[in-house]
Scaffold this motif. Structure first.
Motif, PDB file in Angstrom:
ATOM      1  N   LYS A 280      -3.352 -31.201  -2.427  1.00 31.95           N
ATOM      2  CA  LYS A 280      -3.119 -31.296  -0.979  1.00 31.95           C
ATOM      3  C   LYS A 280      -3.148 -32.762  -0.566  1.00 31.95           C
ATOM      4  CE  LYS A 280      -3.208 -26.809  -0.991  1.00 31.95           C
ATOM      5  NZ  LYS A 280      -3.524 -26.649  -2.420  1.00 31.95           N
ATOM      6  N   GLN A 285      -2.496 -29.278   5.296  1.00 34.83           N
ATOM      7  CA  GLN A 285      -2.254 -28.513   4.078  1.00 34.83           C
ATOM      8  C   GLN A 285      -3.542 -27.844   3.590  1.00 34.83           C
ATOM      9  OE1 GLN A 285      -0.486 -31.039   1.119  1.00 34.83           O
ATOM     10  NE2 GLN A 285       1.443 -31.301   2.247  1.00 34.83           N
ATOM     11  N   GLU A 288      -4.351 -24.856   5.848  1.00 35.17           N
ATOM     12  CA  GLU A 288      -3.460 -23.735   5.546  1.00 35.17           C
ATOM     13  C   GLU A 288      -3.874 -23.031   4.252  1.00 35.17           C
ATOM     14  OE1 GLU A 288       1.337 -22.780   4.970  1.00 35.17           O
ATOM     15  OE2 GLU A 288       0.627 -24.846   5.224  1.00 35.17           O
ATOM     16  N   ALA A 289      -4.266 -23.827   3.241  1.00 35.44           N
ATOM     17  CA  ALA A 289      -4.689 -23.252   1.965  1.00 35.44           C
ATOM     18  C   ALA A 289      -5.967 -22.431   2.125  1.00 35.44           C
ATOM     19  CB  ALA A 289      -4.902 -24.361   0.937  1.00 35.44           C
ATOM     20  N   ASP A 291      -6.954 -20.964   4.943  1.00 37.04           N
ATOM     21  CA  ASP A 291      -6.592 -19.772   5.718  1.00 37.04           C
ATOM     22  C   ASP A 291      -5.917 -18.710   4.860  1.00 37.04           C
ATOM     23  OD1 ASP A 291      -7.626 -20.755   8.049  1.00 37.04           O
ATOM     24  OD2 ASP A 291      -5.723 -21.499   8.837  1.00 37.04           O
ATOM     25  N   ASN A 292      -5.263 -19.138   3.783  1.00 38.85           N
ATOM     26  CA  ASN A 292      -4.565 -18.207   2.896  1.00 38.85           C
ATOM     27  C   ASN A 292      -5.413 -17.788   1.695  1.00 38.85           C
ATOM     28  OD1 ASN A 292      -2.200 -18.187   4.461  1.00 38.85           O
ATOM     29  ND2 ASN A 292      -1.393 -20.006   3.423  1.00 38.85           N
ATOM     30  N   SER A 293      -6.696 -18.125   1.721  1.00 42.69           N
ATOM     31  CA  SER A 293      -7.605 -17.758   0.635  1.00 42.69           C
ATOM     32  C   SER A 293      -8.702 -16.846   1.176  1.00 42.69           C
ATOM     33  CB  SER A 293      -8.230 -19.019   0.017  1.00 42.69           C
ATOM     34  OG  SER A 293      -9.196 -19.573   0.905  1.00 42.69           O
ATOM     35  N   ASP A 294      -9.602 -16.418   0.274  1.00 42.95           N
ATOM     36  CA  ASP A 294     -10.704 -15.569   0.716  1.00 42.95           C
ATOM     37  C   ASP A 294     -11.733 -16.342   1.535  1.00 42.95           C
ATOM     38  OD1 ASP A 294     -11.612 -17.076  -1.379  1.00 42.95           O
ATOM     39  OD2 ASP A 294     -12.511 -15.414  -2.492  1.00 42.95           O
ATOM     40  N   GLN A 296     -11.105 -17.737   4.330  1.00 38.97           N
ATOM     41  CA  GLN A 296     -10.793 -17.621   5.753  1.00 38.97           C
ATOM     42  C   GLN A 296     -11.836 -16.798   6.504  1.00 38.97           C
ATOM     43  OE1 GLN A 296      -9.629 -14.644   7.385  1.00 38.97           O
ATOM     44  NE2 GLN A 296      -9.956 -13.408   5.523  1.00 38.97           N
ATOM     45  N   GLU A 297     -12.580 -15.915   5.788  1.00 41.49           N
ATOM     46  CA  GLU A 297     -13.587 -15.077   6.454  1.00 41.49           C
ATOM     47  C   GLU A 297     -14.736 -15.896   7.031  1.00 41.49           C
ATOM     48  OE1 GLU A 297     -16.325 -12.788   3.872  1.00 41.49           O
ATOM     49  OE2 GLU A 297     -15.115 -13.543   2.218  1.00 41.49           O
TER      50      GLU A 297
END
Length: 321
Positions: A280, A285, A288-289, A291-294, A296-297
Motif C-alpha cells: 500500500k 489504500q 480500503e484494505a 475495510d475489505n478484511s475481517d 472491519q468489525e
C-alpha cells in the motif's frame, strides 16, 4: 488466529528426556511444508503446567484451541481450565504470552484457573487504567494496569486475572476488544462488580526445576531458532521466517496504538495490520484494505487509520528500528 513466534528465552527449562529417534526426527523436521502448509511430519513441543508438573510432549494441533485441548489431554483436566500460556517462563510474564505464533523450539507453560474473586468498583474516572488481551480461546484477561489509575489502587486486581463477569454478565467467549468496550462504556460515577479468576499460583518457587547429571553443565537452548509456526485465521498453519527489525519495530508501535485508542493489547492483530499494509502506498489504500478484511468489525476511526499509516511509513523508512 496465527500462533508461533521465535524469541530467545532467559528461562532454562527443566531437562528433557531423550525422545525416541522417530520423535526426534519429527521435532527437528519443521513438520509443515514452508510453501503450502501441507503436513510432512509432526512437530513436538515441550510443555509444563506453570504451577509445577511433570514434563509433557504436545503435538498434533493447528490452532490455539486445539493446543489447549492437547495440553488438557496430556494432564487430564478440562481445556477450559487453561487461562493462557507463556513461552519459556512459568511466571505470569505478559511479555512472554503465547499469542498467535510460537517458535519451533519454544517451551510452553500452561497457566490454569485459580481462585475466583468479586470486586466492587466505583468508576470515578473516565478510564479504569486496564489493558485487555485474550487467549484466543474465549478468555479475556488483564495484560497491564496503568500506574496511578483507579484499578492500580485496588490490590486484589492483578495482571493475568481473567475477566469472567461484569455485573453478572458472562464475558467468557467475548474477544478482548468487546470486553474493553464494555468497560469503557460504563458511565463515570457508576458502581459495578467485576468477577475475576486469577491464575493458579506457581509451585516452582519451592520445588524448582531439577537438573540431570547426564546434562550437567549443558545448557538447554530453547527458543533459539529463527523460524516460527503461524496459525492462520483462514487456512493451514505455515512455517515462516521471523520479521526483520523494521517490521518488528512497526508491529510493536502498532500495538501501542491499539492500546492507546482501544485499551487492548494484541500483537497478532498488530502483525495482521502490518501485513495488510504491504504494497500500500497511501492511507486511503490501507483503509480500503482494512475495510475489505475481517478487521472491519473493529470499526477503526479515520484518526486511528491516519496514525497507523504514519507508524507504517516511519517503520518502513527505518525511523523506528
Amino acid at each position: 488466529m496465527s500462533l508461533f513466534k521465535k524469541k530467545a528465552p532467559k528461562y532454562n527449562a527443566p531437562p528433557v528426556p531423550t525422545a525416541p529417534s522417530e520423535d526426534m526426527d519429527n521435532h527437528h523436521s519443521n513438520g509443515l511444508d514452508n510453501n503450502n502448509g501441507s503436513q510432512k511430519s509432526q512437530l513436538v513441543f515441550h510443555c509444563q503446567q506453570a504451577q509445577g508438573s511433570p514434563l509433557g510432549l504436545i503435538s498434533g494441533f493447528s490452532n490455539v484451541k486445539e493446543l489447549y485441548q492437547k495440553i488438557a489431554e496430556c494432564y487430564d483436566f478440562p481445556p477450559e481450565d487453561i487461562l493462557f500460556c507463556t513461552l519459556n517462563t512459568h511466571k505470569v510474564d505478559m511479555k512472554k504470552l503465547l499469542g498467535g505464533q510460537i517458535g519451533l523450539e519454544d517451551f510452553i507453560f500452561a497457566h490454569r484457573k485459580g481462585r475466583p474473586k468479586e470486586i466492587e468498583i466505583v468508576k470515578t474516572e473516565d478510564a479504569l487504567g486496564l489493558t485487555i488481551t485474550d487467549n484466543g480461546a474465549g478468555y479475556a484477561f488483564i495484560k497491564r494496569i496503568k500506574e496511578g489509575s483507579i484499578v492500580s489502587r485496588i490490590p486484589h486486581i492483578e495482571v493475568g486475572d481473567h475477566i469472567e463477569k461484569l455485573d453478572g454478565e458472562n464475558m467468557v467467549g467475548k474477544r478482548h476488544y468487546e470486553v474493553a468496550k464494555l468497560l469503557k462504556d460504563i458511565p463515570k460515577g457508576t458502581t459495578f462488580i467485576i468477577r475475576l479468576v486469577e491464575p493458579l499460583k506457581s509451585g516452582f518457587g519451592s520445588i524448582g526445576p531439577k537438573s540431570s547429571s547426564a546434562r550437567a553443565g549443558r545448557k538447554t537452548n530453547y527458543g533459539s531458532g529463527k523460524e516460527t509456526l503461524r496459525f492462520k485465521a483462514n487456512g493451514p498453519a505455515t512455517i515462516e521466517n521471523e520479521h526483520d527489525e523494521k517490521s518488528k519495530a512497526g508491529i510493536e508501535k502498532i500495538n501501542g496504538l491499539l492500546e492507546s485508542f482501544m485499551g487492548i493489547n494484541d500483537s497478532e492483530l498488530a502483525t495482521q495490520m502490518w501485513d495488510i499494509a504491504e504494497g500500500k502506498t497511501n492511507s486511503m489504500q490501507l483503509a480500503e484494505a482494512i475495510d475489505n478484511s475481517d478487521l472491519q468489525e473493529f470499526g477503526f476511526t479515520d484518526e486511528f487509520i491516519i496514525e497507523l499509516w504514519g507508524v507504517i511509513t516511519d517503520a518502513r523508512s527505518g525511523r523506528l528500528a
